[in-house]
Design an enzyme around this catalytic site. Sequence first.
Site, mmCIF file in Angstrom:
data_model
loop_
_atom_site.group_PDB
_atom_site.id
_atom_site.type_symbol
_atom_site.label_atom_id
_atom_site.label_comp_id
_atom_site.label_asym_id
_atom_site.label_seq_id
_atom_site.Cartn_x
_atom_site.Cartn_y
_atom_site.Cartn_z
ATOM 1 N N GLN A 194 -6.867 1.346 3.203
ATOM 2 C CA GLN A 194 -6.651 1.931 1.888
ATOM 3 C C GLN A 194 -6.601 0.853 0.796
ATOM 4 O OE1 GLN A 194 -4.674 2.992 4.640
ATOM 5 N NE2 GLN A 194 -6.154 4.668 4.729
ATOM 6 N N SER B 182 -1.798 0.356 12.595
ATOM 7 C CA SER B 182 -2.605 -0.277 11.569
ATOM 8 C C SER B 182 -2.757 -1.783 11.758
ATOM 9 C CB SER B 182 -1.981 0.060 10.212
ATOM 10 O OG SER B 182 -2.897 -0.122 9.187
ATOM 11 N N LYS C 209 -4.055 4.041 14.015
ATOM 12 C CA LYS C 209 -4.449 4.166 12.609
ATOM 13 C C LYS C 209 -5.534 3.144 12.334
ATOM 14 C CE LYS C 209 -3.096 4.022 7.796
ATOM 15 N NZ LYS C 209 -4.111 3.036 7.423
#
Length: 489
Positions: free
Chosen positions: A337, A308, A333
Amino acid sequence: MLKKRTALLLVIAAMLCGGLLTMALTQLPAPTQTGDGEGLLASIANRNGLEQSEAKKLGTAIDLIESNYYKDIDRNKLIDGAINGMMEALGDPYSNYMGKETAAQFEESIEGSFTGIGAEVSSVDGSVVVVSPIKGSPADKAGIRAKDTILSVNGESLQGLELNAAVNKIRGPKGSKAVLQIKRAGSEQPIEYVIVRDDVDLETVSARMEKGGIGVIEISQFSLNTGKRFEEELKKLESQDMKGLLIDVRNNPGGVLSVVIDIAEQFVPKGKLIVQVEDKNKKREKHPSNGTAKSYPITVLMNKGSASASEILAGALQQSAGATLMGEHSFGKGTVQTSFDKQFGDGSLLKVTIAKWLTPNGTWIHEKGIEPDIKVLQPEYFSVAPIDKKKTYAYDTNSTDVKNAQIMLEAIGYKPGRSDGYFDRNTEKAVKSFQSKHKLKADGIINSATAEALEGALIEKIQDPKEDNQMNRGIAEVRKEIAAQVSNK
């Protein structure tokens, strides 16, 4: 109105509430937003919820259950279950619902205090899969690895459980034991880990100066204070006449988007892209740097647990700042979110994937990861599985556990002479030698006491900085780039 850069401090990782950020098994989320704002946030629509026919269908289901089920039911559990069902139907391991209790634990982790095993996890096809252990956490020290599947905790299966329920089983008070059954690619049988839950160190940045003016900064996750701490440590190193920098994001599962942008901006020249965020309508919000480039060489160290926000930093520094990526293929990733914690009004929370992020050149690395410029692996013994302590192993046996014991013995200097899993006389001799040195019964049989002692000795070796092949190669690479820079002047 919220500013584009600071609007909601979008979370980049799946937050699980059991370890830390990312739901306490790792990562920090961001303040909640309501759907107002500029840029990407403006695309988060507020709708009126269920159509009349949909509301009627759900209401009818609850009525039928309440009227006909053979036990009394808890309506709150039914409602929570319905919401969990919606999130599961998305097929997205990073979108999930947290009931009041789990959301409270989540908030606790955001505030910087939690106890657990220290590993970020996600739900993949009904299984609980490790994204990354937090560096220095009980899970990390025990040998939990990215991509491990947690089958059970203390004998209770996690298969098919909603993620929050699984995380609640993994969580527990400090000092309590979590016996994990792990499925790992390459291992025929499940691996058992006994992990003692503990407080997890929330210091996200550490730095030091190596010989030759090589600065090393390690980032364990991108939490709300990480940007400030990084800037402080970088200034300290630069004030000591730093000539090159190694940034270590191994086993860093990610964190807050605005924080990683702030860190990248300290290296990416003004006007060059750091990251692009794309919503479901294909609208891209680009984040150009307002910073300046550095004159010294930079290398980023990453591995399979770098996910991420770590991948955002690696991609930005590689593509826009000329940094070298070293280590292993990253996790992969590439989604963003955000959490909604006010809308329900009862303390529960919904975390939803709202966009995907792209590298400066427009690559979406989701489920693919980023390849290093220079591949460097750790020694085989870094990833050896623990020995099954319910069994004993002696001369003329053959098993994967014997193979793992042989790898451990070789690593700590006892020379069994083979690592194929066959327990021969040389292996027996090596075991006896190890047992004598560690004041165990020198019978050449690997029982639970010998297995535990072997694993303890191996962990001690792995924790020795001199054994960190990736770090040592990273420092050597920075030293090489400094020399090349000097020769070109």
